[in-house]
Design a protein around this motif. Structure first.
Motif, PDB file in Angstrom:
ATOM      1  N   SER A  63       0.816  -1.220   0.000  1.00  0.00           N
ATOM      2  CA  SER A  63       0.000   0.000   0.000  1.00  0.00           C
ATOM      3  C   SER A  63       0.850   1.271   0.000  1.00  0.00           C
ATOM      4  O   SER A  63       0.403   2.322  -0.446  1.00  0.00           O
ATOM      5  CB  SER A  63      -0.931   0.009   1.217  1.00  0.00           C
ATOM      6  N   ASN A  64       2.113   1.162   0.458  1.00  0.00           N
ATOM      7  CA  ASN A  64       2.984   2.339   0.510  1.00  0.00           C
ATOM      8  C   ASN A  64       3.915   2.423  -0.697  1.00  0.00           C
ATOM      9  O   ASN A  64       4.812   3.276  -0.714  1.00  0.00           O
ATOM     10  CB  ASN A  64       3.822   2.311   1.799  1.00  0.00           C
ATOM     11  N   ASP A  65       3.733   1.542  -1.679  1.00  0.00           N
ATOM     12  CA  ASP A  65       4.612   1.533  -2.856  1.00  0.00           C
ATOM     13  C   ASP A  65       3.765   1.725  -4.106  1.00  0.00           C
ATOM     14  O   ASP A  65       3.207   0.765  -4.657  1.00  0.00           O
ATOM     15  CB  ASP A  65       5.377   0.206  -2.917  1.00  0.00           C
ATOM     16  N   PRO A  66       3.593   2.959  -4.577  1.00  0.00           N
ATOM     17  CA  PRO A  66       2.732   3.219  -5.750  1.00  0.00           C
ATOM     18  C   PRO A  66       3.177   2.466  -6.998  1.00  0.00           C
ATOM     19  O   PRO A  66       2.331   2.024  -7.779  1.00  0.00           O
ATOM     20  CB  PRO A  66       2.846   4.733  -5.936  1.00  0.00           C
ATOM     21  N   LYS A  67       4.491   2.293  -7.195  1.00  0.00           N
ATOM     22  CA  LYS A  67       4.958   1.612  -8.409  1.00  0.00           C
ATOM     23  C   LYS A  67       4.538   0.139  -8.408  1.00  0.00           C
ATOM     24  O   LYS A  67       4.098  -0.397  -9.422  1.00  0.00           O
ATOM     25  CB  LYS A  67       6.482   1.728  -8.509  1.00  0.00           C
ATOM     26  N   LYS A  68       4.690  -0.511  -7.242  1.00  0.00           N
ATOM     27  CA  LYS A  68       4.295  -1.919  -7.170  1.00  0.00           C
ATOM     28  C   LYS A  68       2.776  -2.073  -7.289  1.00  0.00           C
ATOM     29  O   LYS A  68       2.287  -3.026  -7.891  1.00  0.00           O
ATOM     30  CB  LYS A  68       4.793  -2.529  -5.852  1.00  0.00           C
ATOM     31  N   GLN A  69       2.038  -1.126  -6.732  1.00  0.00           N
ATOM     32  CA  GLN A  69       0.587  -1.176  -6.879  1.00  0.00           C
ATOM     33  C   GLN A  69       0.181  -1.039  -8.341  1.00  0.00           C
ATOM     34  O   GLN A  69      -0.717  -1.734  -8.821  1.00  0.00           O
ATOM     35  CB  GLN A  69      -0.068  -0.072  -6.039  1.00  0.00           C
ATOM     36  N   GLU A  70       0.895  -0.173  -9.062  1.00  0.00           N
ATOM     37  CA  GLU A  70       0.609  -0.017 -10.492  1.00  0.00           C
ATOM     38  C   GLU A  70       0.935  -1.294 -11.250  1.00  0.00           C
ATOM     39  O   GLU A  70       0.199  -1.715 -12.154  1.00  0.00           O
ATOM     40  CB  GLU A  70       1.409   1.159 -11.038  1.00  0.00           C
ATOM     41  N   ALA A  71       2.046  -1.942 -10.871  1.00  0.00           N
ATOM     42  CA  ALA A  71       2.428  -3.198 -11.520  1.00  0.00           C
ATOM     43  C   ALA A  71       1.401  -4.287 -11.231  1.00  0.00           C
ATOM     44  O   ALA A  71       1.072  -5.111 -12.085  1.00  0.00           O
ATOM     45  CB  ALA A  71       3.820  -3.621 -11.053  1.00  0.00           C
ATOM     46  N   ILE A  72       0.888  -4.310  -9.993  1.00  0.00           N
ATOM     47  CA  ILE A  72      -0.136  -5.303  -9.621  1.00  0.00           C
ATOM     48  C   ILE A  72      -1.399  -5.097 -10.442  1.00  0.00           C
ATOM     49  O   ILE A  72      -1.981  -6.048 -10.966  1.00  0.00           O
ATOM     50  CB  ILE A  72      -0.425  -5.211  -8.112  1.00  0.00           C
ATOM     51  N   GLU A  73      -1.813  -3.840 -10.586  1.00  0.00           N
ATOM     52  CA  GLU A  73      -3.023  -3.553 -11.363  1.00  0.00           C
ATOM     53  C   GLU A  73      -2.815  -3.909 -12.825  1.00  0.00           C
ATOM     54  O   GLU A  73      -3.732  -4.412 -13.496  1.00  0.00           O
ATOM     55  CB  GLU A  73      -3.396  -2.069 -11.224  1.00  0.00           C
ATOM     56  N   THR A  74      -1.587  -3.675 -13.340  1.00  0.00           N
ATOM     57  CA  THR A  74      -1.298  -4.008 -14.738  1.00  0.00           C
ATOM     58  C   THR A  74      -1.368  -5.516 -14.946  1.00  0.00           C
ATOM     59  O   THR A  74      -1.930  -6.008 -15.945  1.00  0.00           O
ATOM     60  CB  THR A  74       0.090  -3.484 -15.130  1.00  0.00           C
ATOM     61  N   ALA A  75      -0.812  -6.272 -14.019  1.00  0.00           N
ATOM     62  CA  ALA A  75      -0.859  -7.734 -14.118  1.00  0.00           C
ATOM     63  C   ALA A  75      -2.298  -8.235 -14.006  1.00  0.00           C
ATOM     64  O   ALA A  75      -2.710  -9.154 -14.741  1.00  0.00           O
ATOM     65  CB  ALA A  75       0.008  -8.355 -13.025  1.00  0.00           C
ATOM     66  N   TYR A  76      -3.022  -7.655 -13.109  1.00  0.00           N
ATOM     67  CA  TYR A  76      -4.433  -8.047 -12.936  1.00  0.00           C
ATOM     68  C   TYR A  76      -5.236  -7.800 -14.213  1.00  0.00           C
ATOM     69  O   TYR A  76      -5.988  -8.659 -14.680  1.00  0.00           O
ATOM     70  CB  TYR A  76      -5.021  -7.261 -11.762  1.00  0.00           C
ATOM     71  N   ASP A  77      -5.059  -6.627 -14.804  1.00  0.00           N
ATOM     72  CA  ASP A  77      -5.762  -6.305 -16.058  1.00  0.00           C
ATOM     73  C   ASP A  77      -5.332  -7.234 -17.179  1.00  0.00           C
ATOM     74  O   ASP A  77      -6.149  -7.651 -18.015  1.00  0.00           O
ATOM     75  CB  ASP A  77      -5.497  -4.846 -16.443  1.00  0.00           C
ATOM     76  N   ALA A  78      -4.037  -7.594 -17.217  1.00  0.00           N
ATOM     77  CA  ALA A  78      -3.537  -8.477 -18.270  1.00  0.00           C
ATOM     78  C   ALA A  78      -4.172  -9.860 -18.168  1.00  0.00           C
ATOM     79  O   ALA A  78      -4.539 -10.478 -19.172  1.00  0.00           O
ATOM     80  CB  ALA A  78      -2.008  -8.581 -18.180  1.00  0.00           C
TER      81      ALA A  78
END
Length: 206
Positions: free
Chosen positions: A33-48
């Protein structure tokens, strides 16, 4: 994390269910929750993964349960209507004799036979006279409905006979109780029962 494999990125196998995918995404989002870059990567993987599942579904490579594929059909179907409740109607011959009186008609017949019953209660001699008037009243009320004198005569005589029979039976059964009452006799009781029957006939039959 391996950006080329979204499943490994979320830490789930490639045959994971949608619930497992959703749970992994939520867990990782909370963990980082404190790492915006990793959260963005998680959302990208989820969408993929979602896009890949959609493509596989369109290509027929995965089978979607019927309850999900045809959800709109399942909920839009009209539930079967329950059969109408049938109310049993009386036979046709009985309907020809039954009548639905108005309130005024009921009041007229009720008042007439109450007066006659009071007259009959004066003495046995008056009871016979009141019964004769009761038959005439029944004839009048019945004939006024459909102008059928023959039927009116039959119904009135049948009502009188039926009332006298029932009254006679009751008088014999209640003989001891009747004898203990000074103003009541079997003849008067039979007359009162007859008035009740004549009232029913002249009010609810035609």
């Amino acid at each position: 994390m391996n950006l080329e494999n979204p499943y490994e990125q979320l830490g789930i196998p490639e045959n994971a269910t949608f619930d497992e995918i959703q749970t992994a995404r939520n867990r990782l989002t909370q963990e980082f929750s404190n790492d915006p870059k990793k959260q963005e990567a998680i959302e990208t993987a989820y969408d993929a993964i979602l896009m890949e599942r959609l493509r596989m579904r369109q290509e027929g490579r995965i089978r979607v349960p019927e309850g999900i594929r045809f959800a709109e059909q399942r909920f839009s179907q009209t539930p079967p209507s329950s059969p109408p409740i049938s109310v049993k109607q009386p036979p046709a011959w009985l309907q020809n004799f039954l009548d639905t009186p108005s309130r005024a008609d009921v009041l007229w017949t009720t008042g007439t036979f109450l007066v006659l019953a009071g007259l009959a209660g004066l003495s046995v001699n008056y009871a016979s006279f009141a019964l004769a008037l009761g038959v005439v009243a029944s004839l009048y009320f019945l004939t006024r409905k459909e102008r059928k004198l023959g039927r009116s005569v039959l119904l009135s005589l049948a009502g009188l006979t039926f009332g006298l029979v029932i009254g006679g039976v009751l008088a014999s059964l209640l003989k001891s109780q009747i004898n203990s009452l000074p103003l009541l006799s079997g003849e008067i009781l039979a007359a009162w029962i007859s008035f009740v029957i004549l009232w029913l006939v002249s009010t609810f039959l035609r």
